[in-house]
Motif scaffolding. Structure first.
Motif, PDB file in Angstrom:
ATOM      1  N   ALA A  21       0.836  -1.198   0.000  1.00  0.00           N
ATOM      2  CA  ALA A  21       0.000   0.000   0.000  1.00  0.00           C
ATOM      3  C   ALA A  21       0.869   1.246   0.000  1.00  0.00           C
ATOM      4  N   ALA A  22       0.332   2.299  -0.608  1.00  0.00           N
ATOM      5  CA  ALA A  22       0.967   3.619  -0.601  1.00  0.00           C
ATOM      6  C   ALA A  22      -0.122   4.655  -0.451  1.00  0.00           C
ATOM      7  N   GLU A  23       0.201   5.758   0.204  1.00  0.00           N
ATOM      8  CA  GLU A  23      -0.752   6.863   0.228  1.00  0.00           C
ATOM      9  C   GLU A  23      -0.950   7.372  -1.193  1.00  0.00           C
ATOM     10  N   ARG A  24      -2.123   7.854  -1.488  1.00  0.00           N
ATOM     11  CA  ARG A  24      -2.502   8.202  -2.851  1.00  0.00           C
ATOM     12  C   ARG A  24      -1.489   9.123  -3.539  1.00  0.00           C
ATOM     13  N   GLY A  25      -0.956  10.074  -2.832  1.00  0.00           N
ATOM     14  CA  GLY A  25      -0.040  11.027  -3.444  1.00  0.00           C
ATOM     15  C   GLY A  25       1.422  10.620  -3.421  1.00  0.00           C
ATOM     16  N   ARG A  26       1.709   9.340  -3.050  1.00  0.00           N
ATOM     17  CA  ARG A  26       3.089   8.911  -2.889  1.00  0.00           C
ATOM     18  C   ARG A  26       3.494   7.804  -3.862  1.00  0.00           C
ATOM     19  N   LEU A  27       2.693   7.590  -4.889  1.00  0.00           N
ATOM     20  CA  LEU A  27       3.025   6.548  -5.855  1.00  0.00           C
ATOM     21  C   LEU A  27       4.190   6.978  -6.737  1.00  0.00           C
ATOM     22  N   LEU A  28       4.930   5.991  -7.225  1.00  0.00           N
ATOM     23  CA  LEU A  28       6.068   6.213  -8.112  1.00  0.00           C
ATOM     24  C   LEU A  28       5.818   5.535  -9.457  1.00  0.00           C
ATOM     25  N   PRO A  29       6.472   6.036 -10.520  1.00  0.00           N
ATOM     26  CA  PRO A  29       7.365   7.200 -10.594  1.00  0.00           C
ATOM     27  C   PRO A  29       6.602   8.516 -10.547  1.00  0.00           C
ATOM     28  N   SER A  30       7.316   9.573 -10.165  1.00  0.00           N
ATOM     29  CA  SER A  30       6.690  10.884 -10.048  1.00  0.00           C
ATOM     30  C   SER A  30       7.750  11.967 -10.180  1.00  0.00           C
ATOM     31  N   GLY A  31       7.550  12.884 -11.128  1.00  0.00           N
ATOM     32  CA  GLY A  31       8.423  14.047 -11.251  1.00  0.00           C
ATOM     33  C   GLY A  31       9.771  13.789 -11.875  1.00  0.00           C
ATOM     34  N   VAL A  32       9.935  12.694 -12.597  1.00  0.00           N
ATOM     35  CA  VAL A  32      11.216  12.395 -13.244  1.00  0.00           C
ATOM     36  C   VAL A  32      11.498  13.441 -14.319  1.00  0.00           C
ATOM     37  N   MET A  33      12.743  13.953 -14.335  1.00  0.00           N
ATOM     38  CA  MET A  33      13.129  14.998 -15.274  1.00  0.00           C
ATOM     39  C   MET A  33      14.449  14.657 -15.950  1.00  0.00           C
ATOM     40  N   VAL A  34      14.647  15.226 -17.137  1.00  0.00           N
ATOM     41  CA  VAL A  34      15.931  15.094 -17.819  1.00  0.00           C
ATOM     42  C   VAL A  34      17.026  15.669 -16.917  1.00  0.00           C
ATOM     43  N   GLY A  35      18.120  14.961 -16.780  1.00  0.00           N
ATOM     44  CA  GLY A  35      19.213  15.388 -15.916  1.00  0.00           C
ATOM     45  C   GLY A  35      19.228  14.699 -14.566  1.00  0.00           C
ATOM     46  N   ASP A  36      18.125  14.041 -14.200  1.00  0.00           N
ATOM     47  CA  ASP A  36      18.118  13.282 -12.954  1.00  0.00           C
ATOM     48  C   ASP A  36      19.162  12.164 -13.031  1.00  0.00           C
ATOM     49  N   VAL A  37      19.689  11.803 -11.876  1.00  0.00           N
ATOM     50  CA  VAL A  37      20.757  10.807 -11.806  1.00  0.00           C
ATOM     51  C   VAL A  37      20.165   9.427 -11.516  1.00  0.00           C
ATOM     52  N   ILE A  38      20.747   8.414 -12.143  1.00  0.00           N
ATOM     53  CA  ILE A  38      20.335   7.025 -11.917  1.00  0.00           C
ATOM     54  C   ILE A  38      21.388   6.349 -11.050  1.00  0.00           C
ATOM     55  N   ILE A  39      20.949   5.817  -9.920  1.00  0.00           N
ATOM     56  CA  ILE A  39      21.821   5.137  -8.973  1.00  0.00           C
ATOM     57  C   ILE A  39      21.545   3.644  -9.047  1.00  0.00           C
ATOM     58  N   GLY A  40      22.597   2.841  -9.040  1.00  0.00           N
ATOM     59  CA  GLY A  40      22.455   1.396  -9.036  1.00  0.00           C
ATOM     60  C   GLY A  40      22.663   0.818  -7.646  1.00  0.00           C
TER      61      GLY A  40
END
Length: 345
Positions: A161-180
């Protein structure tokens, strides 16, 4: 004329009852806030309000362990496939921003071996403990004639379960970093190819593992899938996580785009650190890099998208992870891997 019993037909009701009694304490040890009742009812109950949710969205997953089960059966190592089963489900929940709540399993076999089944379900309980979710029920099916002697199959089902406003993905933008986040090895995908490579090379599971000191090949390949629940949810809780991808079948090229908007892609920088099983598989099986990348996780069990990588790295390290920079989000759809030819060098 002698009366025929269910046991004569291959189904042992007493063995099934013995297994239920054996696993009750294992399931009880995984209980969490929100669970109502226990093992034994016709269905499991869960109270979302008691678990602290105000406006929850339920997220559900189901998965299996694939032909890795063949290795478990052939090696007799039954303790870890239950962890694999839980991992394959709960890791899919957390990438959507959901915390795992409860888990159910389906275990099917030709003739019930109570000792082996207890080890298998004990692994499921351990996986649930690691994932902070409750093992609330399941089904054990004894089906003679459908499964060969010693064979079994597993399926898992998890709800989060997640609160309604906390689902992912959300707000991803060009330039964001990807961590492994590193994998522990092959995890639970690609074992049909692993078995084919072994067969072509004439290798047995009891031989020394060329990529793992002091382990037999079967032991090294049975390392369980990592469960990333604590670290990923810790990052999400502090608002640093924008998206995530569980790297399973399809590898990075097949799974990372699922966490990105359709108009975006990613540029990854190779090489990155990985368990030595992957270079060994590539070399022994003469598997092309592009095929390795779309079949296996190749050392990346989870990919996380963030805008503040330094803060995110700190949270992840505090949660016990060893994160590394994997790449960056771009405005070009698709996955571009820089220095791809160096991945298995």
């Amino acid at each position: 004329m002698t009366s025929v019993t269910y046991r004569d037909a291959g189904v042992d009701i007493e063995a099934g009852d013995a297994l239920v009694e054996a696993i009750k304490p294992l399931a009880k040890a995984t209980t969490r806030v929100g669970v109502m009742g226990g093992i034994g009812g016709f269905g499991a109950l869960f109270d979302l309000k008691a678990a602290g949710y105000e406006d929850p969205i339920l997220v559900s997953t189901t998965d299996g362990v694939g032909t890795k089960l063949k290795l478990a059966i052939e090696t007799g190592i039954h303790d870890f496939v239950g962890i694999d089963l839980v991992a394959m489900c709960v890791n899919d929940l957390i990438v959507q921003g959901a915390a795992p709540l409860f888990f159910l399993d389906y275990f099917a076999t030709g003739a019930l071996d109570v000792a082996a089944a207890t080890r298998i379900i004990g692994g499921i309980a351990e996986g649930c403990r690691m994932a902070q979710c409750a093992l609330v029920g399941g089904e054990t099916a004894e089906m003679p004639g459908l499964y060969a002697h010693g064979d079994y199959d597993l399926a898992g089902f998890s709800v989060g379960a997640a609160e309604r406003g906390r689902l992912l993905p959300s707000g991803v933008m060009v330039g964001d970093v990807i961590i492994g986040l590193p994998s522990s090895g092959v995890h639970s995908n690609g074992f049909s190819l692993v078995r084919r490579i072994m067969a072509d090379a004439g290798l047995g599971l009891g031989e020394a593992a060329p990529f793992a000191d002091q382990l037999k090949l079967g032991e090294a390949l049975m390392r369980p899938t990592r469960i990333y629940v604590s670290a990923v949810l810790a990052l999400h809780k502090v608002g640093l996580l924008k998206g995530a991808a569980h790297i399973t079948g399809g590898g990075l090229p097949g799974n990372l785009p699922r966490a990105l908007p359709a108009t975006m892609g990613a540029k990854l920088t190779a090489p990155w650190s990985m368990p030595q099983v992957f270079p060994w598989l590539a070399k022994t099986g003469n598997v092309a890099t592009v095929e390795m990348l779309r079949v296996f996780n190749c050392g990346v069990g989870m990919a996380l998208i963030v805008s503040d990588p330094e803060a995110a790295m700190t949270v992840l390290r505090d949660a016990g992870e060893e994160p590394f920079r994997l790449g960056v989000v771009t405005g070009v759809p698709g996955i571009d891997i820089e220095n791809e030819d160096l991945i298995f060098a």
